[in-house]
Design an enzyme around this catalytic site. Structure first.
Site, PDB file in Angstrom:
ATOM      1  N   ASP A  92     -12.227 -10.446   0.047  1.00 28.89           N
ATOM      2  CA  ASP A  92     -13.164 -10.436   0.185  1.00 28.89           C
ATOM      3  C   ASP A  92     -14.154  -9.514  -0.259  1.00 28.89           C
ATOM      4  OD1 ASP A  92     -12.663  -8.008   1.737  1.00 28.89           O
ATOM      5  OD2 ASP A  92     -12.503  -8.917   3.165  1.00 28.89           O
TER       6      ASP A  92
ATOM      7  N   GLU B 131      -6.138 -10.385  -1.653  1.00 27.19           N
ATOM      8  CA  GLU B 131      -7.267 -10.429   0.035  1.00 27.19           C
ATOM      9  C   GLU B 131      -8.543 -10.598  -0.908  1.00 27.19           C
ATOM     10  OE1 GLU B 131      -5.757  -7.235   2.732  1.00 27.19           O
ATOM     11  OE2 GLU B 131      -3.589  -7.522   2.217  1.00 27.19           O
TER      12      GLU B 131
ATOM     13  N   GLU C 110       1.078  -1.262  -0.440  1.00 25.28           N
ATOM     14  CA  GLU C 110      -0.273   0.077  -0.048  1.00 25.28           C
ATOM     15  C   GLU C 110       0.802   1.378   0.035  1.00 25.28           C
ATOM     16  OE1 GLU C 110      -2.867  -0.654   3.131  1.00 25.28           O
ATOM     17  OE2 GLU C 110      -3.374  -2.574   2.363  1.00 25.28           O
TER      18      GLU C 110
ATOM     19  N   HIS D   2      -9.949  -6.266  -1.599  1.00 24.31           N
ATOM     20  CA  HIS D   2     -11.338  -5.706  -0.919  1.00 24.31           C
ATOM     21  C   HIS D   2     -12.374  -5.329  -1.790  1.00 24.31           C
ATOM     22  CE1 HIS D   2      -8.900  -7.460   2.122  1.00 24.31           C
ATOM     23  NE2 HIS D   2      -8.254  -6.943   1.701  1.00 24.31           N
TER      24      HIS D   2
ATOM     25  N   ASN E 221       1.825  -5.144  -3.488  1.00 17.23           N
ATOM     26  CA  ASN E 221       0.534  -5.857  -2.631  1.00 17.23           C
ATOM     27  C   ASN E 221      -0.125  -4.298  -2.663  1.00 17.23           C
ATOM     28  OD1 ASN E 221      -1.733  -7.560  -2.233  1.00 17.23           O
ATOM     29  ND2 ASN E 221      -1.432  -6.926  -0.344  1.00 17.23           N
TER      30      ASN E 221
HETATM   31  O1  9MR Z   1      -6.911  -8.181   8.871  1.00 14.90           O
HETATM   32  C1  9MR Z   1      -6.500  -7.764   8.598  1.00 14.90           C
HETATM   33  C2  9MR Z   1      -6.884  -7.001  10.682  1.00 14.90           C
HETATM   34  O2  9MR Z   1      -7.433  -7.998  11.475  1.00 14.90           O
HETATM   35  C3  9MR Z   1      -5.873  -5.700  11.481  1.00 14.90           C
HETATM   36  O3  9MR Z   1      -6.351  -5.474  12.500  1.00 14.90           O
HETATM   37  C4  9MR Z   1      -5.504  -4.562  10.319  1.00 14.90           C
HETATM   38  C5  9MR Z   1      -4.531  -3.396  11.049  1.00 14.90           C
HETATM   39  O4  9MR Z   1      -3.056  -5.255  10.529  1.00 14.90           O
HETATM   40  O5  9MR Z   1      -5.005  -5.151   8.493  1.00 14.90           O
HETATM   41  C6  9MR Z   1      -6.365  -6.467   8.466  1.00 14.90           C
HETATM   42  O6  9MR Z   1      -5.526  -7.130   7.156  1.00 14.90           O
HETATM   43  C7  9MR Z   1      -5.368  -5.323   6.073  1.00 14.90           C
HETATM   44  C8  9MR Z   1      -4.489  -6.319   5.340  1.00 14.90           C
HETATM   45  O7  9MR Z   1      -2.947  -6.585   6.477  1.00 14.90           O
HETATM   46  C9  9MR Z   1      -3.708  -5.644   3.972  1.00 14.90           C
HETATM   47  N1  9MR Z   1      -4.978  -4.868   3.440  1.00 14.90           N
HETATM   48  C10 9MR Z   1      -6.617  -4.620   4.067  1.00 14.90           C
HETATM   49  C11 9MR Z   1      -6.348  -5.490   5.217  1.00 14.90           C
HETATM   50  C12 9MR Z   1      -7.981  -5.944   5.649  1.00 14.90           C
HETATM   51  O8  9MR Z   1      -7.132  -3.668   6.387  1.00 14.90           O
END
Ligand code: 9MR
Length: 362
Positions: free
Chosen positions: A270, A268, A153, A238, A198
């Site tokens: 969903d 990722e 990101e 997402h 990513n």
């Molecule tokens: O699903 C993840 C959540 O449990 C965490 O609190 C959050 C912060 O670390 O990250 C979420 O996963 C993210 C991923 O690492 C990067 N892309 C977006 C995902 C959803 O926020």
């Protein structure tokens, strides 16, 4: 904008089966493997080892896993001079017992940094702390991982910078070269993992997402020109069931990356249904429709080789956090299995989409 249920496809479009219908040769992993694809999900190590049903499902359905949180700085770095690999190691151990590959997520992100970060990392020591982290973590798992999300990101078209880079702590502390440094350091530590950039919000044909896709492409092209090692781009995916489906823009982006000899992973996936109205069956059908159409589009591209969902069961999804939850408080049906570990219509939609992969591209 809410979507009226009447506008949605019929609820029986993807017939729901029972759990026993979807194991073994009928699992996602078996269908994917036949077509040379990887399919899997983000996992939580505590549940893999503490929850039988969860572990059974992940073992049966995935041929690749990724840590939802366990490989982030916050999880791995309890203190500036300490690493805690227990969660990450547990995922690798589970995967090895189940014949699964593992993706690393992630070596560099502006979120999920440990609490000590702000008071400890300065312009003077940032580069050293950064490279030491990457060397140690990528080195520990060298030759054991399918791929690494090296940088996560880094593009933010709203940052106002001509290069489109996000104003992240890493950018501020190290400068724009932090991305090249991360990839070069990762390659030196692990010559085998596919090094991946990513990002999210690059799927749809809206002006905003088109611009962000352009920003990612520019970044990757620059890296290639500078000889920075990069093997793949992760399209997080997402998606939202109430948004227009991704289409020509993303397809052309994937093809452009293919011409640059880069692989693409759906990392990722969903489908958020918080703005969809109607019965649970109608909402499930709307979500399933997106799984089917989106994954079918993506796996039609020969350089798309892996599809991972962000979780496997609606019982555990980041989309139920207050910020993203449905206004009516009902749980989101956003993943292939429902909260009781039964296959949702999304499961059958995803499996059908994997089946659509052309056999001459295996
Ligand atoms: O699903 C993840 C959540 O449990 C965490 O609190 C959050 C912060 O670390 O990250 C979420 O996963 C993210 C991923 O690492 C990067 N892309 C977006 C995902 C959803 O926020």
């Amino acid at each position: 904008m809410a979507v009226a249920a009447g506008a949605l496809p019929a609820a029986d479009l993807f017939a729901q089966g029972t759990t026993s219908d979807v194991r073994g040769a009928k699992s996602l992993r078996a269908h994917a493997q036949l077509r040379g694809l990887l399919v899997g999900c983000a996992v939580v190590p505590g549940k893999l080892h503490g929850e039988r049903d969860y572990a059974d499902l992940v073992g049966a359905q995935a041929n690749i896993l990724v840590a939802e949180n366990a490989m982030k700085w916050k999880a791995l770095r309890p203190a500036p001079d300490k690493f805690d690999f227990r969660g990450a190691d547990a995922i690798l151990a589970f995967a090895s017992r189940h014949g699964q590959k593992v993706r690393g997520h992630n070596l560099c992100w502006h979120e999920a940094l440990p609490d000590w970060f702000a008071g400890t990392v300065t312009k003077d020591n940032a580069r050293q702390i950064f490279t030491e982290h990457i060397r140690t973590v990528a080195g520990r798992y060298a030759r054991k991982l399918h791929s690494w999300d090296v940088v996560n990101e880094a593009i933010d078209t709203k940052s106002g910078r001509p290069d489109g880079l996000r104003k992240s702590p890493w950018l501020e502390l190290i400068g724009p070269e932090y991305i090249d440094v991360a990839f070069r350091t990762a390659r030196a530590a692990d010559p085998k993992a596919l090094l991946t950039y990513n990002d999210y919000g690059i799927e749809e044909d809206s002006a905003e997402q088109t611009a962000k896709r352009e920003g990612v492409l520019q970044l990757v092209q620059g890296m290639k020109k500078r000889g920075v090692p990069i093997d793949a781009v992760g399209v997080q995916s997402h998606l939202s069931a109430s948004d227009p489906l991704p289409g020509a823009g993303l397809r052309e982006f994937v093809r452009e990356l293919g011409r640059m000899k880069l692989q693409v992973f759906v990392t990722e996936l969903d489908i958020n249904e918080r703005k969809v109205e109607g019965s649970v069956a109608e909402r499930d059908a709307a979500v399933a429709r997106v799984y089917k159409d989106y994954v079918t589009m993506m796996v039609a591209e020969p350089n798309v080789s892996a599809v991972l969902t962000w979780g496997i069961t609606d019982r555990y999804t980041w989309l139920d956090a207050p910020k993203y939850a449905r206004p009516d408080g009902q749980p989101q049906g956003c993943l292939p299995f429902d909260a009781n570990y039964e296959p949702a219509p999304a499961f059958f939609a995803l499996r059908d989409a994997l089946d659509s992969r052309r056999s001459n591209e295996q």
